[in-house]
Scaffold this motif. Structure first.
Motif, PDB file in Angstrom:
ATOM      1  N   CYS A 137       0.854  -1.180   0.000  1.00  0.00           N
ATOM      2  CA  CYS A 137       0.000   0.000   0.000  1.00  0.00           C
ATOM      3  C   CYS A 137       0.889   1.228   0.000  1.00  0.00           C
ATOM      4  CB  CYS A 137      -0.898  -0.018   1.242  1.00  0.00           C
ATOM      5  SG  CYS A 137      -2.214   1.198   1.217  1.00  0.00           S
ATOM      6  N   SER A 138       0.541   2.240  -0.798  1.00  0.00           N
ATOM      7  CA  SER A 138       1.349   3.459  -0.895  1.00  0.00           C
ATOM      8  C   SER A 138       0.567   4.663  -0.405  1.00  0.00           C
ATOM      9  CB  SER A 138       1.797   3.700  -2.336  1.00  0.00           C
ATOM     10  OG  SER A 138       2.647   2.662  -2.784  1.00  0.00           O
ATOM     11  N   GLY A 139       1.294   5.616   0.162  1.00  0.00           N
ATOM     12  CA  GLY A 139       0.666   6.834   0.649  1.00  0.00           C
ATOM     13  C   GLY A 139       1.683   7.689   1.368  1.00  0.00           C
ATOM     14  N   LEU A 140       1.203   8.617   2.171  1.00  0.00           N
ATOM     15  CA  LEU A 140       2.070   9.510   2.927  1.00  0.00           C
ATOM     16  C   LEU A 140       2.115   9.043   4.374  1.00  0.00           C
ATOM     17  CD1 LEU A 140       3.656  12.262   2.789  1.00  0.00           C
ATOM     18  CD2 LEU A 140       1.621  13.252   3.854  1.00  0.00           C
ATOM     19  N   ALA A 141       3.314   8.865   4.894  1.00  0.00           N
ATOM     20  CA  ALA A 141       3.463   8.506   6.305  1.00  0.00           C
ATOM     21  C   ALA A 141       3.140   9.742   7.139  1.00  0.00           C
ATOM     22  CB  ALA A 141       4.879   8.018   6.586  1.00  0.00           C
ATOM     23  N   ALA A 142       1.956   9.762   7.725  1.00  0.00           N
ATOM     24  CA  ALA A 142       1.477  10.957   8.409  1.00  0.00           C
ATOM     25  C   ALA A 142       1.777  10.957   9.893  1.00  0.00           C
ATOM     26  CB  ALA A 142      -0.037  11.096   8.202  1.00  0.00           C
ATOM     27  N   GLY A 143       2.186   9.824  10.449  1.00  0.00           N
ATOM     28  CA  GLY A 143       2.485   9.788  11.875  1.00  0.00           C
ATOM     29  C   GLY A 143       2.646   8.374  12.372  1.00  0.00           C
ATOM     30  N   VAL A 144       2.968   8.272  13.648  1.00  0.00           N
ATOM     31  CA  VAL A 144       3.049   6.995  14.343  1.00  0.00           C
ATOM     32  C   VAL A 144       2.274   7.142  15.642  1.00  0.00           C
ATOM     33  CG1 VAL A 144       4.568   5.302  15.456  1.00  0.00           C
ATOM     34  CG2 VAL A 144       5.290   6.414  13.334  1.00  0.00           C
ATOM     35  N   THR A 145       1.361   6.228  15.901  1.00  0.00           N
ATOM     36  CA  THR A 145       0.543   6.311  17.107  1.00  0.00           C
ATOM     37  C   THR A 145       1.341   5.929  18.341  1.00  0.00           C
ATOM     38  OG1 THR A 145      -0.235   4.018  17.118  1.00  0.00           O
ATOM     39  CG2 THR A 145      -1.423   5.575  15.705  1.00  0.00           C
ATOM     40  N   ARG A 146       0.795   6.216  19.516  1.00  0.00           N
ATOM     41  CA  ARG A 146       1.468   5.849  20.761  1.00  0.00           C
ATOM     42  C   ARG A 146       1.520   4.333  20.941  1.00  0.00           C
ATOM     43  NH1 ARG A 146       2.863  10.200  24.049  1.00  0.00           N
ATOM     44  NH2 ARG A 146       2.816  11.994  22.666  1.00  0.00           N
ATOM     45  N   GLU A 147       0.774   3.602  20.138  1.00  0.00           N
ATOM     46  CA  GLU A 147       0.841   2.139  20.164  1.00  0.00           C
ATOM     47  C   GLU A 147       1.843   1.606  19.145  1.00  0.00           C
ATOM     48  OE1 GLU A 147      -2.201   3.806  19.800  1.00  0.00           O
ATOM     49  OE2 GLU A 147      -2.303   3.839  22.012  1.00  0.00           O
ATOM     50  N   GLY A 148       2.584   2.514  18.489  1.00  0.00           N
ATOM     51  CA  GLY A 148       3.614   2.111  17.553  1.00  0.00           C
ATOM     52  C   GLY A 148       3.124   1.816  16.147  1.00  0.00           C
ATOM     53  N   ARG A 149       1.885   2.148  15.852  1.00  0.00           N
ATOM     54  CA  ARG A 149       1.314   1.852  14.533  1.00  0.00           C
ATOM     55  C   ARG A 149       1.612   3.003  13.574  1.00  0.00           C
ATOM     56  NH1 ARG A 149      -2.733  -2.187  15.003  1.00  0.00           N
ATOM     57  NH2 ARG A 149      -3.798  -1.418  13.144  1.00  0.00           N
ATOM     58  N   LEU A 150       1.991   2.662  12.339  1.00  0.00           N
ATOM     59  CA  LEU A 150       2.245   3.666  11.315  1.00  0.00           C
ATOM     60  C   LEU A 150       0.924   4.148  10.733  1.00  0.00           C
ATOM     61  CD1 LEU A 150       4.332   5.169   9.489  1.00  0.00           C
ATOM     62  CD2 LEU A 150       4.078   3.266   7.886  1.00  0.00           C
ATOM     63  N   VAL A 151       0.755   5.460  10.678  1.00  0.00           N
ATOM     64  CA  VAL A 151      -0.453   6.064  10.113  1.00  0.00           C
ATOM     65  C   VAL A 151      -0.156   6.462   8.673  1.00  0.00           C
ATOM     66  CG1 VAL A 151      -2.130   7.936  10.302  1.00  0.00           C
ATOM     67  CG2 VAL A 151      -1.139   6.923  12.373  1.00  0.00           C
ATOM     68  N   LEU A 152      -0.882   5.863   7.746  1.00  0.00           N
ATOM     69  CA  LEU A 152      -0.667   6.116   6.319  1.00  0.00           C
ATOM     70  C   LEU A 152      -1.861   6.863   5.744  1.00  0.00           C
ATOM     71  CD1 LEU A 152       1.469   5.387   4.105  1.00  0.00           C
ATOM     72  CD2 LEU A 152      -0.072   3.532   3.446  1.00  0.00           C
ATOM     73  N   ARG A 153      -1.584   8.001   5.111  1.00  0.00           N
ATOM     74  CA  ARG A 153      -2.633   8.771   4.432  1.00  0.00           C
ATOM     75  C   ARG A 153      -2.638   8.369   2.961  1.00  0.00           C
ATOM     76  NH1 ARG A 153      -2.049  14.851   5.497  1.00  0.00           N
ATOM     77  NH2 ARG A 153      -2.516  14.077   7.594  1.00  0.00           N
TER      78      ARG A 153
END
Length: 362
Positions: free
Chosen positions: A320-336
């Motif tokens: 899956c491709s997108g913009l790495a918008a952040g990382v949650t406090r649970e360590g999960r990568l947030v992809l837009r």
């Protein structure tokens, strides 16, 4: 996370190191380990065989025999006739005696360091030790791996005496959902160790790849045995490319992998690097025990180069491709995603693309 309940006792460096295992055999005989300790304390000076024999309560012939053993293990020990013996050089091998000499830890590497010339993978050995009840802080290190593994069951190229292939057994009082903190702690420890010992700037690519100059120099793999609400043990596996030159890498890896030697332009001593990593990991581990999760989080974010970049995330289910918008406090990568949708990933392999963008990260 409380501190470990008790620390294993440890004594003299060389005499304890003499009993460390190397693939089921002994690295040093006890006598050779004692001689090494004595010569190390007189580094750069000759010490008579008679004096060494007196301190060890053995014959001079026995001293000569075990000095030869040290030479066969790669130690440079010169003989100066009546002057005796002198320790001139120490091999770049990850012998337990060398790792422990100057190791600034309280429990990691103090119970057992299991040294192997070659293993399938250090994580596999550490897992077996965990099942057998080995104490927290047990370290497994090898000169080569024949089945080193990374994320997504990918193989990890681990040539002999060129890198650091190492696993640490921990028994944290964490919930299974909190184990990712150890992944972040290890990544910070490795990146900081590189920066302290070398004129290099190391960064973290989510979740825990270490990059230097935009190329991967180290990877981390955690394996956990846990129940729904209890962690029995965690194996923290690390693979660092240290002294490979470009020609040492398979052609398919040369564009995306490098070594510390290539980046620094000079050979890198592996033993001080191992000591620094283990000490840094223990510091972060104790920090978590003191409730300093926020500090660890900020350290990880300061070293991260993923957030703000276009990325491709590969998982066992696809890519899956997108913009790495952040990382949650649970360590999960947030992809837009391109359409604006948000998707989160708990694990995966990330490929970076494009220059960094600075989004408003919650």
């Amino acid at each position: 996370m409380p501190l470990p309940g008790s620390f294993p006792a440890f004594g003299g460096e060389g005499l304890q190191a003499a009993a460390d295992s190397e693939g089921g055999t002994v690295v040093f005989s006890r006598l050779a380990g004692g001689i090494l300790d004595i010569l190390r304390s007189f580094r750069g000076e000759y010490l008579s065989g008679e004096e060494i024999a007196r301190q060890m309560s053995v014959s001079r012939t026995a001293i000569w025999k075990h000095v030869r053993e040290l030479r066969e293990l790669g130690y440079g020990v010169s003989a100066g006739g009546k002057l005796g013996y002198r320790l001139d050089s120490i091999p770049d091998r990850l012998y337990p005696a060398e790792v422990r000499a100057g190791l600034g830890t309280q429990f990691i590497g103090r119970a057992d360091i299991h040294y192997y010339r070659e293993v399938t993978s250090t994580n596999e050995v550490a897992r077996d030790l965990g099942e057998q009840g080995a104490p927290a802080g047990t370290v497994v290190v090898a000169e080569a791996q024949v089945q080193g593994r990374g994320r997504l069951r990918r193989s990890w190229w681990s040539p002999p005496e060129k890198g650091v292939w190492m696993s640490v057994l921990l028994r944290p009082e964490l919930l299974p959902g909190e184990v990712f903190l150890l992944s972040f702690a290890t990544a910070v420890a490795v990146a900081r160790a590189i920066g302290r010992l070398l004129p290099l700037e190391a960064h973290i690519k989510w979740p825990n790849d270490i990059l230097v100059g935009g190329k991967k120099v180290a990877g981390i793999l955690l394996e956990v045995k846990a129940e729904l609400d209890q962690v029995h043990y965690v194996v923290v596996g690390m693979g660092l490319n240290v002294n490979q030159e470009e020609a040492d890498f398979p052609p398919e890896l040369r564009s995306r992998a490098t070594s510390l030697r290539q980046a620094a332009g000079q050979p890198v001593a592996r033993v001080p690097l191992v000591r620094e990593i283990l000490a840094g990991l223990e510091d972060e581990y104790f920090g978590l025990a003191r409730g300093e999760g926020e500090r660890l989080w900020q350290e990880w974010r300061n070293l991260d180069i993923t957030v703000g970049r276009p990325v491709e995330v590969v998982t066992s289910a696809g890519s899956c491709s997108g913009l790495a918008a952040g990382v949650t406090r649970e360590g999960r990568l947030v992809l837009r995603l391109p359409g604006g949708e948000i998707q989160e990933f708990a694990a995966g392999d990330v490929t970076l693309a494009g220059s960094r963008w600075n989004p408003d990260i919650p």
